[in-house]
Design an enzyme around this catalytic site. Structure first.
Site, mmCIF file in Angstrom:
data_model
loop_
_atom_site.group_PDB
_atom_site.id
_atom_site.type_symbol
_atom_site.label_atom_id
_atom_site.label_comp_id
_atom_site.label_asym_id
_atom_site.label_seq_id
_atom_site.Cartn_x
_atom_site.Cartn_y
_atom_site.Cartn_z
ATOM 1 N N GLY A 190 -4.511 11.416 37.971
ATOM 2 C CA GLY A 190 -3.887 10.649 36.890
ATOM 3 C C GLY A 190 -3.115 11.493 35.895
ATOM 4 O O GLY A 190 -2.137 11.016 35.301
ATOM 5 N N GLU A 194 -7.615 13.692 45.822
ATOM 6 C CA GLU A 194 -8.172 12.362 46.093
ATOM 7 C C GLU A 194 -8.809 12.195 47.471
ATOM 8 O O GLU A 194 -9.731 11.373 47.632
ATOM 9 C CB GLU A 194 -7.090 11.295 45.908
ATOM 10 C CG GLU A 194 -6.707 11.038 44.464
ATOM 11 C CD GLU A 194 -5.661 12.008 43.918
ATOM 12 O OE1 GLU A 194 -5.261 12.937 44.660
ATOM 13 O OE2 GLU A 194 -5.252 11.836 42.760
ATOM 14 N N GLY A 198 -7.933 10.107 36.753
ATOM 15 C CA GLY A 198 -8.300 8.784 36.270
ATOM 16 C C GLY A 198 -9.787 8.736 36.000
ATOM 17 O O GLY A 198 -10.556 9.543 36.526
HETATM 18 C C1 QUE Z 1 -10.930 13.646 42.797
HETATM 19 C C2 QUE Z 1 -10.502 12.898 41.723
HETATM 20 C C3 QUE Z 1 -11.064 13.095 40.440
HETATM 21 C C4 QUE Z 1 -12.032 14.084 40.288
HETATM 22 C C5 QUE Z 1 -12.441 14.839 41.384
HETATM 23 C C6 QUE Z 1 -11.897 14.610 42.616
HETATM 24 C C7 QUE Z 1 -10.681 12.327 39.287
HETATM 25 C C8 QUE Z 1 -11.329 12.620 38.047
HETATM 26 C C9 QUE Z 1 -12.298 13.628 37.969
HETATM 27 C C10 QUE Z 1 -12.997 13.978 36.767
HETATM 28 C C11 QUE Z 1 -13.370 15.291 36.522
HETATM 29 C C12 QUE Z 1 -14.059 15.654 35.374
HETATM 30 C C13 QUE Z 1 -14.409 14.698 34.456
HETATM 31 C C14 QUE Z 1 -14.048 13.379 34.688
HETATM 32 C C15 QUE Z 1 -13.355 13.028 35.838
HETATM 33 O O1 QUE Z 1 -12.603 14.341 39.079
HETATM 34 O O2 QUE Z 1 -9.813 11.435 39.381
HETATM 35 O O3 QUE Z 1 -14.388 12.453 33.784
HETATM 36 O O4 QUE Z 1 -15.082 15.029 33.301
HETATM 37 O O5 QUE Z 1 -11.000 11.893 36.949
HETATM 38 O O6 QUE Z 1 -12.305 15.324 43.683
HETATM 39 O O7 QUE Z 1 -9.550 11.946 41.867
#
Ligand code: QUE
Length: 360
Positions: free
Chosen positions: A118, A143, A70
């Protein structure tokens, strides 16, 4: 989150007999925004009753990720205005997860590259054998590292995985490869990534064979490589069958084996409150009887962890400041009481609950 001026965040088109959804934020590893959730929701509703659509195919732009999770950065940025945006996002996201689970047409998810949080919610609930992994797949529910519980139906999937695999994966956020994902119940079919285009071509072909026959044939043609996760299953089942997070940590300390020491060290980085809530939620999920019921509970947990500051602090430490030094509250496992955990499960105002129900 600023909107790009021209590039749509989801590419939506009809190809042959298939409705195609392509997540299109490659620079953010296709992380899922509220706008994307809304686009996918309304498109799936329209396609449900469209006789020209025989199936739906979900994939992502680029070859690095289907979806990294997400868009937690926008939820983080909204924290000073309360949990309203986060609740709106989760409510609409979980509703979409349930729609995909109950979708009346084949839903094929190409889980190539990174698939976390997500992204799992958009893929792993599909029924009918269309959850495709490849030699590049990397799945995880990470998470607890950002002060949340494995949501988007994660407690449902993990709680029902064989042995203690789900408890291990959900508490540590450990990565799965494609074979691991099949063993844990997150995917159905393993293909070499080079076969992605030809599989999509066969599925979209309006004169082609039945979707279920195509999926069966691919599954038969491509053997599933060995699963490193299954090689660890005896250890996982022993250490993670314990009734509490403290007991799991103690069990992991009874040996100097590298894997056990590393796993224990990983767990000690996570939010203690989120670990305990996650363990309870995964253990309780199977008795809830439906994905929808599990999503309702996850919504309460995520809302409370957001409002307690645990999730904002986790996002700050891992994704914003990147100091990887979250100040969890409480900071020690032994200071998380059963009362604190139960308070996270408390119902919200009826008007705030997602109120998802399985079809009757
Ligand atoms: C736990 C998470 C997420 C995460 C890392 C976690 C998550 C998520 C992202 C993420 C990673 C790279 C991106 C970005 C988001 O990392 O939900 O926009 O470029 O979206 O440890 O839940």
């Amino acid at each position: 989150m600023s909107q790009p001026t021209s590039e749509p965040e989801v590419l939506i088109r009809i190809e042959g007999r298939a409705g195609r959804l392509t997540l299109n934020r490659p620079k953010a590893l296709n992380a899922l925004t509220l706008g994307m959730v809304r686009e996918i929701w309304s498109t799936l509703l329209a396609w449900k009753d469209d006789p020209a659509i025989a199936l739906v195919i979900l994939d992502g732009t680029g070859d690095r990720a289907l979806c990294a999770g997400g868009d937690v950065l926008s939820l983080y940025e909204s924290r000073t205005e309360g949990s309203g945006l986060a609740r709106t996002f989760w409510r609409e996201e979980y509703r979409l997860n349930a729609l995909i689970h109950r979708y009346p047409k084949p839903f094929v998810a190409i889980m190539d590259g990174i698939v976390m949080g997500g992204g799992i919610g958009l893929s792993a609930h599909a029924q009918g054998g269309g959850r495709i992994v490849t030699d590049r797949s990397m799945l995880a529910m990470p998470e607890t590292g950002i002060g949340l519980i494995p949501d988007v139906g994660g407690t449902w999937l993990l709680g029902r995985a064989i042995g203690e695999l789900g408890i291990y994966l959900g508490l540590t956020g450990a990565r799965m490869n494609g074979s691991d994902a099949i063993q844990a119940g997150f995917a159905d079919v393993h293909i070499p990534h080079q076969r992605r285009a030809s599989l999509v071509a066969a599925l979209t072909d309006a004169n082609g064979e039945a979707v279920s026959d195509i999926l069966d044939e691919v599954a038969d043609a491509a053997p599933v490589p060995d699963s490193p996760l299954m090689a660890l299953k005896p250890e996982i089942d022993r250490y993670f069958a314990q009734p509490s997070v403290e007991a799991i940590l103690a069990e992991l300390q009874t040996t100097t084996a590298d894997w056990a020491m590393k796993t224990r060290a990983d767990l000690l980085q996570k939010s203690p409150l989120a670990l305990k809530a996650s363990l309870a939620a995964m253990r309780r999920a199977p008795s809830l009887g439906s994905l929808e019921a599990a999503l309702n509970v996850e919504f309460r947990l995520c809302t409370h962890l957001f409002e307690a500051g645990e999730f904002p602090e986790g996002v700050r430490a891992l994704l914003v400041d990147k100091d990887k030094a979250p100040k969890w509250r409480p900071s020690r496992i032994e200071d998380v009481t059963d009362g604190m955990v139960e308070a996270l499960f408390a119902q919200l105002l009826a008007s705030e609950e997602p109120g998802l129900t399985p079809p009757r």
